[in-house]
Scaffold this motif. Structure first.
Motif, PDB file in Angstrom:
ATOM      1  N   ASP A 133       0.818  -1.215   0.000  1.00  0.00           N
ATOM      2  CA  ASP A 133       0.000   0.000   0.000  1.00  0.00           C
ATOM      3  C   ASP A 133       0.850   1.263   0.000  1.00  0.00           C
ATOM      4  O   ASP A 133       0.316   2.376  -0.039  1.00  0.00           O
ATOM      5  N   TYR A 164      -0.987 -10.671   1.724  1.00  0.00           N
ATOM      6  CA  TYR A 164      -0.353  -9.359   1.705  1.00  0.00           C
ATOM      7  C   TYR A 164       0.879  -9.339   2.610  1.00  0.00           C
ATOM      8  O   TYR A 164       0.774  -9.701   3.795  1.00  0.00           O
ATOM      9  N   TYR A 168      -0.579  -5.731   5.171  1.00  0.00           N
ATOM     10  CA  TYR A 168      -1.085  -4.426   4.770  1.00  0.00           C
ATOM     11  C   TYR A 168      -1.727  -4.477   3.389  1.00  0.00           C
ATOM     12  O   TYR A 168      -1.156  -5.013   2.428  1.00  0.00           O
ATOM     13  N   SER A 169      -2.897  -3.859   3.285  1.00  0.00           N
ATOM     14  CA  SER A 169      -3.533  -3.685   1.982  1.00  0.00           C
ATOM     15  C   SER A 169      -4.346  -2.400   2.020  1.00  0.00           C
ATOM     16  O   SER A 169      -4.421  -1.710   3.034  1.00  0.00           O
ATOM     17  N   SER A 170      -4.943  -2.075   0.905  1.00  0.00           N
ATOM     18  CA  SER A 170      -5.827  -0.927   0.773  1.00  0.00           C
ATOM     19  C   SER A 170      -6.794  -1.272  -0.347  1.00  0.00           C
ATOM     20  O   SER A 170      -6.652  -2.304  -1.028  1.00  0.00           O
ATOM     21  N   VAL A 173      -4.831  -1.751  -3.483  1.00  0.00           N
ATOM     22  CA  VAL A 173      -4.070  -3.002  -3.517  1.00  0.00           C
ATOM     23  C   VAL A 173      -4.999  -4.181  -3.759  1.00  0.00           C
ATOM     24  O   VAL A 173      -4.719  -5.065  -4.585  1.00  0.00           O
TER      25      VAL A 173
END
Length: 257
Positions: A133, A164, A168-170, A173
């Motif tokens: 991200d 991930y 972490y991701s968004s 992503v």
């Protein structure tokens, strides 16, 4: 969610490692409790098709690709006939694509193929293990696509699952993971995986060196998870704020504002 399985891990992986003896004991607990391990691909396929999952399903996953997964975890899995999912950072696996970034002794591709032949699903975990991200769109797509292409070349099958790096991701992503052909993706979150999370944000709970057998048994039965990981959640939220602040400062400096 496991990382290294090692008797004497280095300092970089110690906290998120388990001993071979602890891992074997934990697998025995799953068997004694009557839990039924499935791979992440099997879980997602059942949810998508409406087919029932086996009673008391559980995911056993490994991130990064440490050599102890083959040396120590595979025999314990095989003893109980348990499937599992291994998410590999392809630039950390020993071989022609190795970037030298691995944190400890890593698997090689022959060992990855042996794990796959033994019933371990091989999923993607990016190529160089960045915080996805925090990277540009071009770098994000490279990390996802290059990882997928290497696994496909080495194993002869396209990986269906992704995890991930760092958890972490968004939205950006997750959309990129979907667009590059992964059918599901796992985060961390230290909570039970539920259908409502959607196929690209499934949660996992962390097993580490300090996890004793009583705590492990409570967690795999879904008991006291919030209390067990309360400290982790505070740290995660705090670090997320720090990362957002750093990212905002970088964007400001780039625009000259």
């Amino acid at each position: 969610m496991y990382h290294a399985v090692a008797t004497d891990p280095n300092e970089a992986t110690r906290a998120l490692s388990v001993t071979p003896e602890a891992f074997a004991e934990q697998m025995a607990v799953l068997a004694e409790l009557g839990l039924n391990p499935v791979t992440s691909a099997e879980l997602a396929a059942c949810w998508r098709s409406g087919r029932p999952l086996p009673g008391r399903p559980v995911l056993i996953t490994f991130d990064d690709g440490y050599e102890g997964v083959h040396r120590h975890a595979l025999p314990a899995l095989a003893k109980h006939g348990f499937p599992a999912t291994l998410f590999v950072s392809t630039g950390w696996i020993q071989g022609p694509y190795d970037t030298g970034g691995g944190l400890d002794t890593m698997l090689d591709w022959d060992q990855v193929r042996e794990l796959a032949a033994a019933g371990v699903e091989i999923g993607g975990h990016s190529h160089s293990h960045p915080q996805l991200d925090q990277v540009s769109g071009a770098t994000l797509r490279f990390e996802l696509i290059h990882c997928k292409e290497i696994i496909s070349d080495q194993l002869g099958s396209v990986p269906a699952s992704f995890a991930y790096p760092y958890g972490y991701s968004s939205r950006r992503v997750r959309q990129a993971v979907r667009e590059t052909g992964y059918a599901q993706a796992l985060a961390v979150g230290n909570g039970l995986a539920r259908r409502a999370q959607g196929p690209y944000a499934l949660r996992r709970v962390t097993v580490r060196r300090g996890t004793d057998i009583a705590e492990f048994e409570r967690v795999v039965q879904g008991r006291a998870i919030a209390r067990t990981f309360a400290g982790d959640r505070v740290l995660t939220k705090g670090y997320a704020l720090v990362r957002r602040t750093r990212r905002a400062r970088r964007l400001v400096s780039r625009t000259g504002a």
